[in-house]
Every structure is written in C-alpha cells, then in structure tokens.
Design a protein around this motif. Sequence first.
Motif, short mmCIF file in Angstrom:
data_model
loop_
_atom_site.label_atom_id
_atom_site.label_comp_id
_atom_site.label_asym_id
_atom_site.label_seq_id
_atom_site.Cartn_x
_atom_site.Cartn_y
_atom_site.Cartn_z
N MET A 187 0.52 -0.87 -0.06
CA MET A 187 0.64 -0.31 0.03
C MET A 187 0.79 1.58 -0.10
SD MET A 187 -2.70 0.82 2.79
CE MET A 187 -4.09 -0.50 2.65
N SER A 188 0.39 2.45 -0.59
CA SER A 188 1.25 2.98 -1.11
C SER A 188 1.24 4.47 0.42
CB SER A 188 1.17 3.94 -2.24
OG SER A 188 0.03 4.54 -1.92
N GLN A 189 1.76 5.37 -0.06
CA GLN A 189 0.69 6.32 1.40
C GLN A 189 -0.77 7.21 0.58
OE1 GLN A 189 4.18 9.52 1.91
NE2 GLN A 189 2.51 10.56 3.29
N ALA A 190 -0.09 7.38 -0.80
CA ALA A 190 -1.46 8.21 -1.50
C ALA A 190 -2.48 7.56 -0.86
CB ALA A 190 -1.35 8.38 -3.00
N THR A 191 -1.93 5.71 -1.39
CA THR A 191 -3.53 4.61 -1.08
C THR A 191 -4.00 4.98 0.08
OG1 THR A 191 -2.22 4.00 -2.40
CG2 THR A 191 -4.78 2.49 -1.29
N CYS A 196 -3.44 7.37 2.45
CA CYS A 196 -4.10 8.84 3.01
C CYS A 196 -5.03 9.06 2.30
CB CYS A 196 -3.44 9.99 2.07
SG CYS A 196 -2.09 10.27 3.49
N GLU A 197 -6.31 8.20 1.28
CA GLU A 197 -7.24 8.36 0.80
C GLU A 197 -7.94 7.58 0.92
OE1 GLU A 197 -8.98 6.64 -3.97
OE2 GLU A 197 -7.54 8.22 -3.58
N LEU A 198 -7.75 6.50 1.72
CA LEU A 198 -8.32 5.53 2.72
C LEU A 198 -8.79 5.82 3.76
CD1 LEU A 198 -9.71 3.00 2.66
CD2 LEU A 198 -7.61 1.39 3.35
N ARG A 232 -1.43 14.43 2.29
CA ARG A 232 -0.43 13.55 2.79
C ARG A 232 0.20 14.69 4.16
NH1 ARG A 232 2.42 11.65 -2.56
NH2 ARG A 232 1.02 10.82 -2.85
N ARG A 233 -0.37 16.02 4.04
CA ARG A 233 0.29 16.78 5.50
C ARG A 233 0.06 16.17 6.92
NH1 ARG A 233 2.27 22.18 2.14
NH2 ARG A 233 3.43 20.74 0.23
N ALA A 234 -1.30 15.55 6.71
CA ALA A 234 -1.61 15.39 7.84
C ALA A 234 -0.54 15.32 9.44
CB ALA A 234 -3.09 14.24 7.87
N THR A 235 -0.99 15.71 10.42
CA THR A 235 -0.51 15.38 11.60
C THR A 235 -0.77 13.75 12.37
OG1 THR A 235 -2.38 16.26 13.20
CG2 THR A 235 -0.23 17.63 12.39
N LEU A 236 0.23 13.25 12.90
CA LEU A 236 -0.11 12.13 13.73
C LEU A 236 -1.35 12.04 14.19
CD1 LEU A 236 0.64 9.76 13.91
CD2 LEU A 236 2.34 10.22 15.76
N ALA A 237 -1.61 13.08 14.96
CA ALA A 237 -3.19 12.90 15.56
C ALA A 237 -4.37 13.57 14.87
CB ALA A 237 -3.25 14.55 16.23
N GLU A 238 -4.38 13.92 13.73
CA GLU A 238 -5.47 13.97 12.38
C GLU A 238 -5.45 12.56 11.81
OE1 GLU A 238 -4.95 18.69 11.12
OE2 GLU A 238 -3.64 17.22 10.10
N ILE A 239 -4.45 11.89 12.15
CA ILE A 239 -4.34 10.63 11.09
C ILE A 239 -5.11 9.98 11.69
CG2 ILE A 239 -3.12 8.68 10.67
CD1 ILE A 239 -1.31 10.78 9.37
N LYS A 240 -5.03 9.53 13.23
CA LYS A 240 -5.35 8.90 14.51
C LYS A 240 -6.58 9.85 14.76
CE LYS A 240 -3.95 7.21 18.95
NZ LYS A 240 -3.52 7.29 20.12
N GLN A 241 -6.96 10.62 14.65
CA GLN A 241 -8.73 10.77 14.25
C GLN A 241 -9.92 10.04 13.71
OE1 GLN A 241 -9.31 14.93 14.79
NE2 GLN A 241 -11.58 14.64 15.09
#
Length: 72
Positions: A1-5, A7-9, A14-23
């Motif tokens: 899985m790529s980073q773009a995939t 992020c899309e999922l 792509r510039r999201a913080t770790l907190a935004e990703i976790k949320q």
Amino acid sequence: MSQATACELLQVSRRATLAEIKQSYRRKVSQCHPDKLQARKASQAKIIEAQDMAQELRRAYELLARLKKPLK
C-alpha cells in the motif's frame, strides 16, 4: 500500500499530523465495527466486508503512523 492510497483510505491529506491521522482512523474504524453493525441488524456479508475494511484501515494507519513518527 502506498502513502497516497493510505491517505485516500483514511481521508487525510499527505501533510496530516499524527493526531489527525489517528482521529480519522478511529472515526472510520468505529463505523465498520462488527458490534455496531450487529446492532443495526446488518447481514453477515456486510459484517465480513466491514471486517475486511477494518483490516485495510489498520494497515493504512500503521503505514502513515510509521512515516510520521520521528526517527530515534
């Protein structure tokens, strides 16, 4: 899985913080949790599909979290 995939999922930039990703991960995975689907009387096929989606979300989260954590 790529980073773009990933992020899309998770529907983050792509510039999201770790907190935004976790949320985003927690929000998305709660939507496909088997207990919530059983409470809504979803079919067994939907529950299995949701479990597969939860695994994909976990893989995407792990990939992005690993990329965002600072190197030691």
